[in-house]
Design a protein around this motif. Sequence first.
Motif, short mmCIF file in Angstrom:
data_model
loop_
_atom_site.label_atom_id
_atom_site.label_comp_id
_atom_site.label_asym_id
_atom_site.label_seq_id
_atom_site.Cartn_x
_atom_site.Cartn_y
_atom_site.Cartn_z
N TYR A 43 -6.88 19.87 -5.75
CA TYR A 43 -6.36 20.95 -4.91
C TYR A 43 -7.36 22.10 -4.82
O TYR A 43 -7.60 22.64 -3.74
N ASP A 44 -7.98 22.46 -5.95
CA ASP A 44 -9.00 23.52 -5.94
C ASP A 44 -10.16 23.14 -5.02
O ASP A 44 -10.67 23.97 -4.27
N ARG A 45 -10.56 21.87 -5.07
CA ARG A 45 -11.65 21.40 -4.20
C ARG A 45 -11.26 21.56 -2.74
O ARG A 45 -12.05 21.98 -1.90
N ALA A 46 -10.00 21.20 -2.41
CA ALA A 46 -9.53 21.32 -1.03
C ALA A 46 -9.50 22.78 -0.58
O ALA A 46 -9.83 23.09 0.56
N CYS A 47 -9.12 23.68 -1.49
CA CYS A 47 -9.06 25.11 -1.15
C CYS A 47 -10.44 25.69 -0.88
O CYS A 47 -10.55 26.72 -0.21
N GLU A 48 -11.47 25.05 -1.40
CA GLU A 48 -12.84 25.55 -1.19
C GLU A 48 -13.39 25.20 0.19
O GLU A 48 -14.44 25.71 0.58
N VAL A 49 -12.71 24.35 0.94
CA VAL A 49 -13.17 24.00 2.28
C VAL A 49 -13.09 25.24 3.16
O VAL A 49 -12.05 25.89 3.23
N ASP A 50 -14.19 25.54 3.79
CA ASP A 50 -14.28 26.73 4.63
C ASP A 50 -14.15 26.29 6.09
O ASP A 50 -14.89 25.43 6.55
N VAL A 65 -9.66 17.39 5.07
CA VAL A 65 -8.92 18.60 4.70
C VAL A 65 -8.69 19.42 5.96
O VAL A 65 -9.63 19.67 6.72
N LEU A 66 -7.44 19.81 6.18
CA LEU A 66 -7.08 20.70 7.27
C LEU A 66 -6.96 22.09 6.67
O LEU A 66 -5.96 22.42 6.04
N GLY A 67 -8.01 22.86 6.80
CA GLY A 67 -8.08 24.16 6.15
C GLY A 67 -7.59 25.27 7.04
O GLY A 67 -6.71 25.09 7.87
N ASP A 68 -8.19 26.42 6.88
CA ASP A 68 -7.92 27.63 7.64
C ASP A 68 -6.63 28.29 7.18
O ASP A 68 -6.66 29.19 6.38
N GLU A 69 -5.47 27.86 7.65
CA GLU A 69 -4.21 28.47 7.25
C GLU A 69 -3.14 27.40 7.12
O GLU A 69 -3.23 26.34 7.73
N PRO A 70 -2.12 27.67 6.31
CA PRO A 70 -1.07 26.67 6.09
C PRO A 70 -0.05 26.64 7.22
O PRO A 70 1.03 27.21 7.11
N ALA A 71 -0.38 26.00 8.32
CA ALA A 71 0.52 25.91 9.47
C ALA A 71 1.22 24.54 9.48
O ALA A 71 0.64 23.54 9.06
N SER A 72 2.46 24.50 9.96
CA SER A 72 3.15 23.23 10.16
C SER A 72 2.27 22.36 11.04
O SER A 72 1.72 22.83 12.04
N THR A 73 2.14 21.08 10.67
CA THR A 73 1.20 20.20 11.36
C THR A 73 1.85 18.86 11.67
O THR A 73 2.57 18.31 10.85
N ALA A 74 1.57 18.35 12.85
CA ALA A 74 2.06 17.04 13.28
C ALA A 74 0.88 16.25 13.83
O ALA A 74 -0.11 16.83 14.30
N TYR A 75 1.00 14.93 13.78
CA TYR A 75 0.00 14.07 14.42
C TYR A 75 0.60 13.54 15.70
O TYR A 75 1.71 13.00 15.71
#
Length: 172
Positions: A43-50, A65-75
């Motif tokens: 999880y820490d590694r994922a949080c480091e994605v810029d 990793v879908l970074g940036d902000e924690p938005a609801s996401t659908a495919y």
Amino acid sequence: MVRYAEPGAVEWVESGGGPLIAVPETVLPFWAGADGEETASDYDRACEVDGHVGLLPVGDCTALVLGDEPASTAYLPDHGMFVRWRAGDSEDELLASVPPAVDAAEWEPEVHWEVPGTVHLFDAAWPGSHLSGAEHVRVALEPGRYAVRAASAQPGPETWLGLIQLRLLARR
């Protein structure tokens, strides 16, 4: 998983506050999430994605990793795209805005992601071996190499979304 419209229409995944991750099904047990004995967890590694997207090794594969902000996401398989709901009055309005948003988006440089097949999208804090039906979405992808590009879009005054498009470049 959250449903905002008719059951079965679109399945949305939410995060507890951190990034979402798409992990190949074949290596789900190797994703420890926030658990583990290591100094820096997965999880820490994922949080480091810029930025909007990034790639992380998991087992003998790579996760997106879908970074940036924690938005609801659908495919959305018809668009080959993850859509991130940042603001919008309704699911119908948000989904209707996807085609014009794709056309008008200013895309970031793409990354290339080698995918062995189906992936699971979920909160990066969760261990891959303990997913339940309510907290992830299974995304059937053809095995191969994908070009992945991301953009933010505001197709309407009250509608904001993130786009992460997957384009198959070569089959395995």
